[in-house]
Design a protein around this motif. Structure first.
Motif, PDB file in Angstrom:
ATOM      1  N   ASN A 209       0.807  -1.227   0.000  1.00 49.42           N
ATOM      2  CA  ASN A 209       0.000   0.000   0.000  1.00 49.42           C
ATOM      3  C   ASN A 209       0.834   1.269   0.000  1.00 49.42           C
ATOM      4  N   SER A 210       2.149   1.121  -0.106  1.00 45.52           N
ATOM      5  CA  SER A 210       3.008   2.298  -0.219  1.00 45.52           C
ATOM      6  C   SER A 210       4.352   1.871  -0.782  1.00 45.52           C
ATOM      7  N   GLY A 211       5.112   2.853  -1.243  1.00 44.67           N
ATOM      8  CA  GLY A 211       6.402   2.537  -1.847  1.00 44.67           C
ATOM      9  C   GLY A 211       7.400   1.964  -0.867  1.00 44.67           C
ATOM     10  N   MET A 212       7.247   2.271   0.433  1.00 42.23           N
ATOM     11  CA  MET A 212       8.257   1.855   1.403  1.00 42.23           C
ATOM     12  C   MET A 212       8.125   0.400   1.831  1.00 42.23           C
ATOM     13  N   ASN A 213       7.030  -0.278   1.464  1.00 46.25           N
ATOM     14  CA  ASN A 213       6.819  -1.630   1.993  1.00 46.25           C
ATOM     15  C   ASN A 213       7.984  -2.570   1.706  1.00 46.25           C
ATOM     16  N   GLN A 214       8.501  -2.512   0.478  1.00 48.39           N
ATOM     17  CA  GLN A 214       9.571  -3.460   0.152  1.00 48.39           C
ATOM     18  C   GLN A 214      10.894  -3.100   0.821  1.00 48.39           C
ATOM     19  N   PHE A 215      10.966  -1.884   1.400  1.00 47.78           N
ATOM     20  CA  PHE A 215      12.179  -1.469   2.100  1.00 47.78           C
ATOM     21  C   PHE A 215      12.015  -1.527   3.618  1.00 47.78           C
ATOM     22  N   LYS A 216      10.946  -2.168   4.068  1.00 48.94           N
ATOM     23  CA  LYS A 216      10.620  -2.177   5.491  1.00 48.94           C
ATOM     24  C   LYS A 216      11.767  -2.722   6.339  1.00 48.94           C
ATOM     25  N   SER A 217      12.419  -3.770   5.854  1.00 51.05           N
ATOM     26  CA  SER A 217      13.494  -4.369   6.648  1.00 51.05           C
ATOM     27  C   SER A 217      14.658  -3.397   6.830  1.00 51.05           C
ATOM     28  N   ILE A 218      14.911  -2.544   5.827  1.00 53.76           N
ATOM     29  CA  ILE A 218      16.002  -1.568   5.946  1.00 53.76           C
ATOM     30  C   ILE A 218      15.673  -0.558   7.043  1.00 53.76           C
ATOM     31  N   PHE A 219      14.427  -0.086   7.080  1.00 57.84           N
ATOM     32  CA  PHE A 219      14.033   0.865   8.115  1.00 57.84           C
ATOM     33  C   PHE A 219      14.130   0.256   9.504  1.00 57.84           C
ATOM     34  N   LEU A 220      13.984  -1.079   9.568  1.00 57.49           N
ATOM     35  CA  LEU A 220      14.043  -1.752  10.863  1.00 57.49           C
ATOM     36  C   LEU A 220      15.445  -2.261  11.200  1.00 57.49           C
ATOM     37  N   GLY A 221      16.433  -1.854  10.393  1.00 56.82           N
ATOM     38  CA  GLY A 221      17.810  -2.136  10.789  1.00 56.82           C
ATOM     39  C   GLY A 221      18.562  -3.135   9.956  1.00 56.82           C
ATOM     40  N   ASP A 222      17.944  -3.719   8.917  1.00 55.67           N
ATOM     41  CA  ASP A 222      18.634  -4.728   8.131  1.00 55.67           C
ATOM     42  C   ASP A 222      18.815  -4.222   6.703  1.00 55.67           C
ATOM     43  N   ASN A 223      20.027  -3.825   6.359  1.00 59.63           N
ATOM     44  CA  ASN A 223      20.331  -3.323   5.012  1.00 59.63           C
ATOM     45  C   ASN A 223      21.522  -4.095   4.471  1.00 59.63           C
ATOM     46  N   ARG A 224      21.300  -5.396   4.255  1.00 59.22           N
ATOM     47  CA  ARG A 224      22.410  -6.278   3.874  1.00 59.22           C
ATOM     48  C   ARG A 224      23.025  -5.920   2.528  1.00 59.22           C
ATOM     49  N   LEU A 225      22.211  -5.356   1.621  1.00 56.31           N
ATOM     50  CA  LEU A 225      22.740  -5.015   0.304  1.00 56.31           C
ATOM     51  C   LEU A 225      23.465  -3.682   0.316  1.00 56.31           C
ATOM     52  N   GLY A 226      23.421  -2.982   1.451  1.00 54.48           N
ATOM     53  CA  GLY A 226      24.118  -1.711   1.549  1.00 54.48           C
ATOM     54  C   GLY A 226      23.519  -0.628   0.677  1.00 54.48           C
ATOM     55  N   LEU A 227      22.204  -0.697   0.438  1.00 57.00           N
ATOM     56  CA  LEU A 227      21.529   0.287  -0.403  1.00 57.00           C
ATOM     57  C   LEU A 227      21.497   1.639   0.306  1.00 57.00           C
ATOM     58  N   LYS A 228      21.963   2.685  -0.368  1.00 55.18           N
ATOM     59  CA  LYS A 228      22.008   4.027   0.219  1.00 55.18           C
ATOM     60  C   LYS A 228      20.878   4.911  -0.299  1.00 55.18           C
ATOM     61  N   ARG A 229      20.655   4.852  -1.612  1.00 51.06           N
ATOM     62  CA  ARG A 229      19.621   5.681  -2.229  1.00 51.06           C
ATOM     63  C   ARG A 229      18.849   4.831  -3.230  1.00 51.06           C
ATOM     64  N   ALA A 230      17.540   5.019  -3.292  1.00 47.61           N
ATOM     65  CA  ALA A 230      16.718   4.221  -4.208  1.00 47.61           C
ATOM     66  C   ALA A 230      15.620   5.095  -4.799  1.00 47.61           C
ATOM     67  N   VAL A 231      15.138   4.687  -5.985  1.00 50.20           N
ATOM     68  CA  VAL A 231      14.025   5.354  -6.647  1.00 50.20           C
ATOM     69  C   VAL A 231      13.203   4.292  -7.364  1.00 50.20           C
ATOM     70  N   ASN A 232      11.880   4.485  -7.390  1.00 48.72           N
ATOM     71  CA  ASN A 232      11.049   3.564  -8.176  1.00 48.72           C
ATOM     72  C   ASN A 232       9.631   4.100  -8.331  1.00 48.72           C
ATOM     73  N   SER A 233       8.842   3.365  -9.110  1.00 48.51           N
ATOM     74  CA  SER A 233       7.401   3.597  -9.200  1.00 48.51           C
ATOM     75  C   SER A 233       6.736   2.313  -8.729  1.00 48.51           C
ATOM     76  N   GLN A 234       6.123   2.365  -7.555  1.00 45.46           N
ATOM     77  CA  GLN A 234       5.606   1.170  -6.903  1.00 45.46           C
ATOM     78  C   GLN A 234       4.103   1.011  -7.153  1.00 45.46           C
ATOM     79  N   LYS A 235       3.723  -0.198  -7.540  1.00 46.70           N
ATOM     80  CA  LYS A 235       2.303  -0.528  -7.648  1.00 46.70           C
ATOM     81  C   LYS A 235       1.720  -0.627  -6.241  1.00 46.70           C
ATOM     82  N   CYS A 236       0.589   0.038  -6.012  1.00 45.99           N
ATOM     83  CA  CYS A 236      -0.032   0.044  -4.679  1.00 45.99           C
ATOM     84  C   CYS A 236      -1.519  -0.247  -4.784  1.00 45.99           C
ATOM     85  N   LEU A 237      -2.046  -0.838  -3.724  1.00 47.27           N
ATOM     86  CA  LEU A 237      -3.481  -1.097  -3.667  1.00 47.27           C
ATOM     87  C   LEU A 237      -3.962  -0.781  -2.259  1.00 47.27           C
TER      88      LEU A 237
END
Length: 889
Positions: free
Chosen positions: A51-79
């Motif tokens: 339901n929002s663009g941040m859903n797939q990045f939820k684990s990063i916000f909660l402390g797990d960023n194993r891929l070391g992603l610093k900046r991201a951009v996308n167009s997310q399908k939401c319902l």
């Protein structure tokens, strides 16, 4: 790009150009493009839909960023189908709310913060897209002085257009607990600038108020806190930026339409609806059906393409409601047959470039929607019957108001909008309990909110006894079933104890495979592991205490041991699932796609796309193919490689699953090659035996196979063989002759049944003769029989014979009979050939059954009805006498 400008002086861009320019803008500023995740979050059971663009990045916000992603951009399908401004029943009635939408977003994960986010937002809107600055407003959180200073110093926005608001509008939270922070929103004024000054800062009618002229288009969330269970705020170690821009909204501004539905992502659909139905589109209320159907088709198509199907629970129930609402509106456009699925090619033309999954699964999506439309049309007819009964019961109880709970039943089960129920009630001289309906509706919304809410409490430190700061678990269960481990944290939850380890041989529930069970032991404690699941990258072992007392000093180190028998059985079933998938594709075709699975020790369940049931021959072929691969005893090759390399090698990715850059491949001979993170056998021969137990339908276009393997399959075979042998002994034949013997017995029983029916007919005929002779009266030469009959003399299964006999013997006569049996009232009417010009059995039953709130009907010669109100039998009998006397003149 086109040089034309819209009514606000903004250069025209197509939807495709806007989407791409947003992505390119942030790519040029160091952002990694991350494709949209499926709108169905297969790896997150806590969320119905993305339901929002941040859903797939939820684990990063909660402390797990194993891929070391610093900046991201996308167009997310939401319902979204619940929550503020996203009520399903309001979509289509205004110009800018939707069920399905795209969310353009850019993220910073502990990298840049407020200054860059605000400056780039303003730059993209005003310098790249050329939105007029005198139509833009910025809102900030009440005490966010930093954001206000950045707006004033880093942009040239007019300072009186920076406004402060409270938590409701400008403080964003992931859930009741978890990451959160203040936000700054950007709003666009779509109205007349000459009337702006007096209203834009009004707390009700202005920005962030109820005036639709001020549209929020972009939200920059500054995640800097963690909300604890006690509602306190704890600063995060790293600060993040999470933004979201409504694609359809900004598109309507840049294209100058003033309505999302007038943009080039909607208008082709609406035009197709108008052409197909012959009903022109109206931008006012008369165009609501066009807008609803266009919006709902998008939601349905993307959700089905990403692996969801209409059903009775969870996501499926939401989709069914969406489809039924669209189908109901299609009937307002004079569509009496399935129609929505025919619009799919237009949607693919509009959005297929950005989201190729629509074209790839177009035929399947159309098939599912068409089947659901047909199902709903049958349901709608049932709903009208249900309403008639509700109205009759309301009047029978001397009430004039239909209860809100009944209106909600019609809405929830039969797809009736409350306004339709209100119209039907008014036609019957009744009113509707609107307050009761609203209360029932709110209860449902609360259930939906609870079901969709992400519970971040298990991911936070609060509530846990933390022994080590480590927030991940090294899984060693591919190679080992036992290991010594350190306990990183534990938590008591009711009768259960949740334990996390630094390393674990226990497979955590994922990809359809159930979590391992087993034991954890220390010198002072013994615990039974009843399930294993994951929170972020931590394996959580749900345990029950067998012996000892739980305390931090006694649980620092444990010996972990997986239940080997259970794991081995699960392994057989998981490997067999891969063989089953491959066999189905070989027998049925490449349209077969996995839609879900469950792999457990006792058996496997596999859901797949397939428009019809498998024939017995197809099932047998699939079963034989799988067992042939088992007998071939292929080695099962497991390898880890790059995702692109695996796909080039021909590995099949399971639909809807999310994969990282490194993947695990499972290859079984040349028969099956798939990506999978589950546990598997070393060779196909270890599966032992494969048997299909059942093949059923679970939704339109979705079939389910349940199967067993190994010792379970052997035990089932033995049980069935024993049953067959016992039956053969009882019938005194060889097992191979049972079918022939049963056929003989069946034919003999049919003969006995015919004889019994003949005897019963003769008995009924004798009793009918006595009935007419003893109880029939004559009115002007017409026989007239109204009587309550005994169930012992005329059991329910003889009623048809009874009516046939009466109709043939009455001649110039009519009979009306009642009977009460098992708490049900039966009403029966029969009319002789000569009397049918004066009275008809069907009309008689139709009129009299109303008095008992019954249902039924029939032909002129005979008719029946049933009622669940036996106490109304005397009333019906008395009325029958009066009515027949009147009809006979």
């Amino acid at each position: 790009m086109s040089k034309s400008v819209n009514k606000w002086g903004i250069p025209h861009l197509t939807g495709k150009e806007i989407r791409q320019s947003f992505i390119d803008f942030f790519r040029e500023r160091g952002h990694t493009f991350v494709p949209s995740s499926p709108v169905v979050p297969h790896d997150d059971p806590t969320l119905l839909f993305i339901n929002s663009g941040m859903n797939q990045f939820k684990s990063i916000f909660l402390g797990d960023n194993r891929l070391g992603l610093k900046r991201a951009v996308n167009s997310q399908k939401c319902l979204r189908v619940s929550g503020k401004h996203n009520d399903l029943d309001e979509v289509g009635r205004d110009t800018y709310h939707h069920t399905f939408f795209e969310m353009l977003g850019n993220w910073s994960f502990g990298d840049y913060y407020k200054k860059e986010a605000i400056r780039w937002s303003w730059e993209l809107l005003t310098e790249v897209w050329k939105l007029p600055k005198d139509r833009l407003f910025a809102t900030i959180y009440n005490d966010d002085d930093e954001a206000e200073a950045i707006w004033k110093n880093e942009t040239d926005i007019s300072h009186d257009r920076i406004m402060r608001f409270g938590e409701k509008s400008n403080f964003w939270e992931m859930g009741d607990v978890g990451p959160c922070g203040p936000c700054t929103e950007i709003h666009f004024d779509m109205g007349d600038l000459s009337t702006q000054a007096a209203t834009f800062s009004d707390p009700v009618l202005g920005v962030n108020g109820t005036n639709a002229r001020y549209i929020e288009i972009w939200n920059n969330v500054f995640m800097q806190y963690e909300r604890l269970q006690n509602r306190d705020l704890k600063p995060l170690v790293a600060k993040h930026v999470d933004t979201g821009m409504g694609f359809e909204r900004v598109l309507s501004i840049i294209q100058g339409t003033g309505s999302n539905y007038e943009t080039d992502v909607f208008r082709p659909l609406i035009d197709r609806i108008a052409d197909t139905t012959g009903v022109p589109y109206d931008q006012g209320s008369k165009g609501t059906p066009h807008r609803v159907i266009a919006d709902h088709l998008r939601a349905l198509a993307f959700a089905i393409a990403d692996g969801a199907t209409p059903g009775n629970e969870g996501r499926g129930y939401v989709l069914r409601r969406i489809l039924r609402r669209a189908s109901r509106f299609s009937q307002e456009l004079n569509q009496k047959e399935p129609f929505i699925y025919k619009l799919l090619p237009t949607l693919v033309d509009v959005m297929g470039d950005a989201f190729p999954e629509l074209a790839q699964r177009q035929d399947y999506i159309a098939q599912v929607i068409q089947a659901e439309e047909e199902r709903f049309m049958r349901t709608l007819r049932d709903g009208l019957t249900r309403f008639a009964k509700i109205a009759a019961e309301t009047r029978a109880n001397n009430r004039s108001v239909i209860p809100g709970s009944e209106a909600f039943l019609l809405y929830d089960t039969y797809g009736f909008p409350v306004d339709l129920t209100g119209v039907l009630a008014e036609e019957q001289g009744l009113s509707l309990d609107q307050a009761g309906f609203a209360a029932a509706m709110e209860e449902q919304r609360e259930r939906a909110r609870s079901a969709a809410k992400f519970d971040a409490s298990l991911a936070a430190d609060e509530g846990w006894v933390v022994l080590l700061p480590q927030k991940d678990t090294k899984f060693v269960g591919y190679q080992e079933l036992t290991t010594d481990a350190k306990v990183t944290r534990y938590r008591e939850l009711g009768d259960d104890i949740l334990i996390c380890l630094d390393r674990s041989p226990f497979y955590a529930e994922s990809g359809g495979q159930v979590g391992d069970t087993g034991w954890l032991k220390s010198d002072d404690l013994e615990l039974r592991v009843t399930n294993t699941f994951k929170i972020l990258e931590m394996h959580v072992h749900r345990c029950s205490l067998i012996s000892g007392l739980l305390s931090p000093d006694k649980i620092k180190h444990v010996h972990a041991k997986v239940d080997q028998a259970s794991r081995t059985a699960t392994v057989r079933n998981h490997s067999a699932t891969h063989l089953l998938h491959a066999a189905l594709r070989k027998v049925l075709g490449p349209h077969v796609q996995q839609q879900g699975s469950r792999v457990a020790p006792e058996g496997l369940r596999f859901d797949f796309t397939q428009p019809r049931a498998l024939t017995e021959e197809e099932q047998a072929t699939v079963e034989s193919l799988v067992n042939a691969e088992i007998l071939a005893n292929h080695g099962i090759a497991i390898a880890e490689k790059g995702l692109d390399e695996a796909k080039r090698d021909g590995a099949a990715a399971l639909f809807g699953e999310k994969y990282g850059d490194r993947v695990r491949t499972i290859k079984m001979g040349e028969f099956s090659y798939e990506l999978c993170g589950g546990t598997h056998a070393e060779a196909t021969g270890q599966i032992g035996l494969f048997r299909i137990v059942s093949e059923t339908s679970i939704a339109a276009g979705i079939r389910r196979i349940e199967a067993v393997t190994g010792l379970v399959a052997l035990a089932q075979s033995r049980q069935q063989a024993n049953t067959l042998n016992n039956l053969a002994r009882s019938l005194k034949v060889k097992p191979e002759d049972i079918e022939h013997k049963v056929g003989e017995l069946t034919e003999r029983l049919r003969g006995y049944d015919k004889e019994l029916k003949a005897i019963r007919l003769e008995q009924v005929n004798h009793r009918v003769d006595a009935l007419i002779a003893q109880d029939a009266k004559s009115i002007g030469g017409t026989l007239f029989l109204v009587k309550k009959i005994d169930a012992a003399a005329f059991p329910r299964d003889t009623h048809q014979v009874l009516l046939d006999s009466l109709a043939s013997k009455l001649g110039n006569g009519v009979a009306f009979l009642t009977q009460v049996e098992d708490g049900n009232l039966s009403l029966m009417a029969a009319v002789g050939a000569e009397a049918r010009s004066k009275i008809k059995a069907g009309d008689l039953i139709k009129e009299l059954s109303k008095l008992a709130d019954g249902r039924g009907g029939g032909r002129p010669d005979k008719a029946q009805a049933g009622s669940k109100f036996p106490e109304k039998e005397p009333l019906v009998l008395a009325a029958a006498g009066d009515l027949i006397t009147k009809l006979l003149g």
